[in-house]
Design a protein around this motif. Sequence first.
Motif, PDB file in Angstrom:
ATOM      1  N   HIS A  59      -0.957  -6.102 -10.738  1.00 24.25           N
ATOM      2  CA  HIS A  59      -0.582  -6.206  -9.368  1.00 24.25           C
ATOM      3  C   HIS A  59      -0.942  -5.018  -8.647  1.00 24.25           C
ATOM      4  CE1 HIS A  59       3.006  -3.312 -10.252  1.00 24.25           C
ATOM      5  NE2 HIS A  59       2.905  -3.119  -8.906  1.00 24.25           N
ATOM      6  N   ASP A  60      -1.252  -3.696  -9.319  1.00 31.25           N
ATOM      7  CA  ASP A  60      -1.628  -2.485  -8.655  1.00 31.25           C
ATOM      8  C   ASP A  60      -2.926  -2.060  -9.187  1.00 31.25           C
ATOM      9  OD1 ASP A  60       0.333  -1.973  -6.804  1.00 31.25           O
ATOM     10  OD2 ASP A  60       1.448  -0.593  -8.124  1.00 31.25           O
ATOM     11  N   LYS A  63      -5.071  -0.228  -6.706  1.00 31.69           N
ATOM     12  CA  LYS A  63      -4.483   0.685  -5.852  1.00 31.69           C
ATOM     13  C   LYS A  63      -5.219   1.852  -5.372  1.00 31.69           C
ATOM     14  CE  LYS A  63      -0.361   2.212  -4.054  1.00 31.69           C
ATOM     15  NZ  LYS A  63       0.942   1.808  -3.176  1.00 31.69           N
ATOM     16  N   HIS A  92      -4.503  -3.194  -0.944  1.00 34.37           N
ATOM     17  CA  HIS A  92      -4.392  -3.278  -2.607  1.00 34.37           C
ATOM     18  C   HIS A  92      -3.889  -4.495  -3.156  1.00 34.37           C
ATOM     19  CE1 HIS A  92      -0.309  -1.836  -2.585  1.00 34.37           C
ATOM     20  NE2 HIS A  92      -0.113  -2.000  -3.845  1.00 34.37           N
ATOM     21  N   HIS A 118       2.669  -9.224  -3.112  1.00 38.36           N
ATOM     22  CA  HIS A 118       3.747  -8.200  -3.753  1.00 38.36           C
ATOM     23  C   HIS A 118       4.086  -7.006  -2.769  1.00 38.36           C
ATOM     24  CE1 HIS A 118       0.536  -5.133  -4.931  1.00 38.36           C
ATOM     25  NE2 HIS A 118       1.544  -4.330  -4.924  1.00 38.36           N
ATOM     26  N   THR A 119       3.395  -6.831  -1.875  1.00 34.89           N
ATOM     27  CA  THR A 119       3.560  -5.570  -0.791  1.00 34.89           C
ATOM     28  C   THR A 119       4.718  -5.989   0.231  1.00 34.89           C
ATOM     29  OG1 THR A 119       1.903  -4.459  -1.674  1.00 34.89           O
ATOM     30  CG2 THR A 119       2.915  -3.375   0.376  1.00 34.89           C
ATOM     31  N   ASP A 136       8.642  -4.893  -8.710  1.00 36.43           N
ATOM     32  CA  ASP A 136       7.717  -3.816  -8.216  1.00 36.43           C
ATOM     33  C   ASP A 136       8.840  -2.877  -7.552  1.00 36.43           C
ATOM     34  OD1 ASP A 136       5.784  -2.245  -7.513  1.00 36.43           O
ATOM     35  OD2 ASP A 136       5.513  -3.162  -5.657  1.00 36.43           O
TER      36      ASP A 136
HETATM   37 FE    FE Z   1       1.787  -2.330  -5.102  1.00 36.23          FE
END
Ligand code: FE
Length: 195
Positions: A59-60, A63, A92, A118-119, A136
Amino acid sequence: LIYTENIFDGSREDLINKVSQALSQKRFEHVLRVEDMALQLADKWHVDAELASIAALTHDYAKERSDKDFLRKIEEKQLDSDLINWGNNIWHGVVGAEMVKDELGIMHEDILNAIRQHTTGATTMTKLSQILYMADYIEAGRDFPGVEEVRALAFEDLAASVGWQTAHTLSFLLSKEVRVYPGTLLTYNTWSVDK
Ligand code: FE
Ligand code: GDP
Ligand code: FE
Ligand code: FE
């Protein structure tokens, strides 16, 4: 956890190796805690453990990439041109999913959408996407007022916990007077209001 579904061309350990190379030690440790929480939520809400593991581990992934890398990918993939007005926080996930696809070879659209969302969340979120969004936020290293309450809520009413997170994140963004991504507002209107 042994991967058997050929979503990623390699073992969980191979994927962990790739992700760890892309991230600082500190962020990599966050990713492992997100996986742990995502697996617990997947078990509770009957979501496939392999999907939860791969989504959490990646997921990251993007980033720590440069703004230049993201802008190049937005252009290459002809993504929504409004994206150029945002920054790493939004890129990201939304643009990072394209890097996960192109660099790690993960084509599974449910996983890519969970990474994209996800963010900020989204109006339509699968259970996998809700799980990643929550994992998260409530992984064991997170500490903020109400974290224990929302951790419990995620295991009692997953959709309500999505609404809780979105309302609190929106309030936090307003308190800092930073720009709110339109998708965040849509998520709030769908998941946090009248529930
Ligand atoms: Fe994230
Ligand atoms: P992380 O990657 O594990 O640190 O967590 P996230 O991907 O969930 O969030 C990254 C950052 O984006 C956090 O600091 C959030 O507060 C921030 N963020 C979430 N929604 C928005 C938004 O609508 N606008 C802006 N400017 N930032 C946001
Ligand atoms: Fe998040
Ligand atoms: Fe994260």
